[in-house]
Write a protein that holds these residues in place. Structure first.
Motif, PDB file in Angstrom:
ATOM      1  N   ILE A  50       0.855  -1.194   0.000  1.00 49.19           N
ATOM      2  CA  ILE A  50       0.000   0.000   0.000  1.00 49.19           C
ATOM      3  C   ILE A  50       0.888   1.240   0.000  1.00 49.19           C
ATOM      4  O   ILE A  50       1.690   1.438   0.912  1.00 49.19           O
ATOM      5  N   ASP A  51       0.727   2.043  -1.018  1.00 51.48           N
ATOM      6  CA  ASP A  51       1.418   3.327  -1.078  1.00 51.48           C
ATOM      7  C   ASP A  51       0.485   4.360  -0.455  1.00 51.48           C
ATOM      8  O   ASP A  51      -0.513   4.744  -1.049  1.00 51.48           O
ATOM      9  N   ALA A  52       0.828   4.783   0.775  1.00 50.69           N
ATOM     10  CA  ALA A  52      -0.055   5.709   1.487  1.00 50.69           C
ATOM     11  C   ALA A  52       0.327   7.165   1.245  1.00 50.69           C
ATOM     12  O   ALA A  52      -0.260   8.067   1.852  1.00 50.69           O
ATOM     13  N   GLY A  53       1.316   7.390   0.364  1.00 48.11           N
ATOM     14  CA  GLY A  53       1.713   8.765   0.071  1.00 48.11           C
ATOM     15  C   GLY A  53       3.200   8.891  -0.206  1.00 48.11           C
ATOM     16  O   GLY A  53       3.772   9.971  -0.082  1.00 48.11           O
ATOM     17  N   SER A  54       3.817   7.763  -0.558  1.00 50.51           N
ATOM     18  CA  SER A  54       5.273   7.714  -0.756  1.00 50.51           C
ATOM     19  C   SER A  54       5.724   8.531  -1.967  1.00 50.51           C
ATOM     20  O   SER A  54       4.941   8.833  -2.871  1.00 50.51           O
ATOM     21  N   CYS A  55       7.045   8.837  -1.999  1.00 48.21           N
ATOM     22  CA  CYS A  55       7.626   9.532  -3.158  1.00 48.21           C
ATOM     23  C   CYS A  55       7.922   8.553  -4.283  1.00 48.21           C
ATOM     24  O   CYS A  55       8.436   8.944  -5.322  1.00 48.21           O
ATOM     25  N   ASN A  56       7.660   7.260  -4.024  1.00 46.46           N
ATOM     26  CA  ASN A  56       7.890   6.142  -4.951  1.00 46.46           C
ATOM     27  C   ASN A  56       9.293   5.559  -4.877  1.00 46.46           C
ATOM     28  O   ASN A  56       9.586   4.581  -5.569  1.00 46.46           O
ATOM     29  N   GLY A  57      10.149   6.159  -4.052  1.00 48.08           N
ATOM     30  CA  GLY A  57      11.484   5.591  -3.866  1.00 48.08           C
ATOM     31  C   GLY A  57      11.379   4.222  -3.207  1.00 48.08           C
ATOM     32  O   GLY A  57      12.050   3.259  -3.619  1.00 48.08           O
ATOM     33  N   CYS A  58      10.535   4.109  -2.196  1.00 50.32           N
ATOM     34  CA  CYS A  58      10.364   2.819  -1.516  1.00 50.32           C
ATOM     35  C   CYS A  58       9.760   1.796  -2.480  1.00 50.32           C
ATOM     36  O   CYS A  58      10.129   0.612  -2.450  1.00 50.32           O
ATOM     37  N   GLU A  59       8.864   2.236  -3.363  1.00 51.45           N
ATOM     38  CA  GLU A  59       8.246   1.302  -4.324  1.00 51.45           C
ATOM     39  C   GLU A  59       9.292   0.728  -5.283  1.00 51.45           C
ATOM     40  O   GLU A  59       9.226  -0.435  -5.656  1.00 51.45           O
ATOM     41  N   LEU A  60      10.263   1.568  -5.666  1.00 47.24           N
ATOM     42  CA  LEU A  60      11.300   1.063  -6.591  1.00 47.24           C
ATOM     43  C   LEU A  60      12.034  -0.116  -5.970  1.00 47.24           C
ATOM     44  O   LEU A  60      12.349  -1.102  -6.641  1.00 47.24           O
ATOM     45  N   GLU A  61      12.307  -0.022  -4.654  1.00 49.54           N
ATOM     46  CA  GLU A  61      13.023  -1.123  -3.976  1.00 49.54           C
ATOM     47  C   GLU A  61      12.112  -2.336  -3.809  1.00 49.54           C
ATOM     48  O   GLU A  61      12.556  -3.474  -3.940  1.00 49.54           O
ATOM     49  N   ILE A  62      10.840  -2.090  -3.529  1.00 47.36           N
ATOM     50  CA  ILE A  62       9.903  -3.215  -3.399  1.00 47.36           C
ATOM     51  C   ILE A  62       9.753  -3.919  -4.752  1.00 47.36           C
ATOM     52  O   ILE A  62       9.779  -5.144  -4.838  1.00 47.36           O
ATOM     53  N   HIS A  63       9.619  -3.130  -5.813  1.00 46.02           N
ATOM     54  CA  HIS A  63       9.475  -3.728  -7.148  1.00 46.02           C
ATOM     55  C   HIS A  63      10.706  -4.555  -7.517  1.00 46.02           C
ATOM     56  O   HIS A  63      10.609  -5.555  -8.223  1.00 46.02           O
ATOM     57  N   GLY A  93       5.486   5.276   2.774  1.00 44.87           N
ATOM     58  CA  GLY A  93       5.193   6.709   2.709  1.00 44.87           C
ATOM     59  C   GLY A  93       4.621   7.255   3.993  1.00 44.87           C
ATOM     60  O   GLY A  93       4.213   6.503   4.868  1.00 44.87           O
ATOM     61  N   PRO A  94       4.580   8.579   4.076  1.00 41.28           N
ATOM     62  CA  PRO A  94       3.803   9.157   5.156  1.00 41.28           C
ATOM     63  C   PRO A  94       2.353   8.892   4.782  1.00 41.28           C
ATOM     64  O   PRO A  94       2.047   8.733   3.597  1.00 41.28           O
TER      65      PRO A  94
END
Ligand code: SF4
Length: 177
Positions: A50-63, A93-94
């Motif tokens: 769940i992306d609750a408001g991230s800058c997408n940096g964390c998503e890149l690592e999860i992906h 994210g926050p």
């Protein structure tokens, strides 16, 4: 123009070199995680991100966990599309005001037993977005958090270590009750 072309021809790449990857360590970690999931759940581990408001940096690592190198699905660790199929909610994210309701409803839609991981520095307390008019705060302000994985963003190996420590901890809690 000619000068610029000349400069570009001799200038080195501006990107950083990728860190050396340790395939054996990744395999060992993912295998341990697979075993822990089987012990704790009797099957593979399912994760809803769940992306609750991230800058997408964390998503890149999860992906990256699903890319050809890490390919964690081969160890039975799956990312699922619905919270109804999830064991773990991996929240980044926050939490923004616009996402707080959705986060709470997703939590309620996830069957027990379930665990919530707050991933990244922003998920702990809002990180660099704390205090913004659009942000509520960390994930624990909205739903109970079982584990925080620090980092901005945490790399894939740290995410695997966090998942493993969560399953180990919950297995010990069950054994001691
Ligand atoms: S922890 Fe860092 S990478 Fe992750 S959402 Fe916050 S600023 Fe972006």
């Amino acid at each position: 123009m000619r000068k610029l072309l000349f400069q570009n021809f001799f200038r080195g790449p501006l990107t950083e070199r990728a860190p050396a990857l340790d395939e054996a360590a990744v395999e060992e970690l993912a295998t341990a995680l697979q075993r822990a999931a089987r012990r704790r759940l009797g099957r593979s581990l399912s994760i809803r991100e769940i992306d609750a408001g991230s800058c997408n940096g964390c998503e890149l690592e999860i992906h990256a966990l699903s890319n050809a190198y890490y390919d964690v699905e081969r160890f039975g660790i799956r990312f699922v599309a619905s919270p109804r199929h999830a064991d773990v909610l991996l929240v980044t994210g926050p939490v923004t005001k616009n996402m707080s309701d959705a986060l709470e409803r997703t939590y309620r839609a996830t069957p027990d037993p379930k665990w919530v991981i707050a991933l990244g520095d922003c998920a702990r307390d809002g990180g660099c977005f704390a205090g913004s008019y659009a942000v509520v705060g960390g994930v624990s302000q909205i739903v109970p958090v079982d584990l925080h994985i620090p980092g901005c963003p945490p790399p894939p190996v740290t995410i695997l270590q966090g998942l493993l420590s969560l399953l180990d901890r919950t297995a010990k809690n069950v054994a001691s009750t």
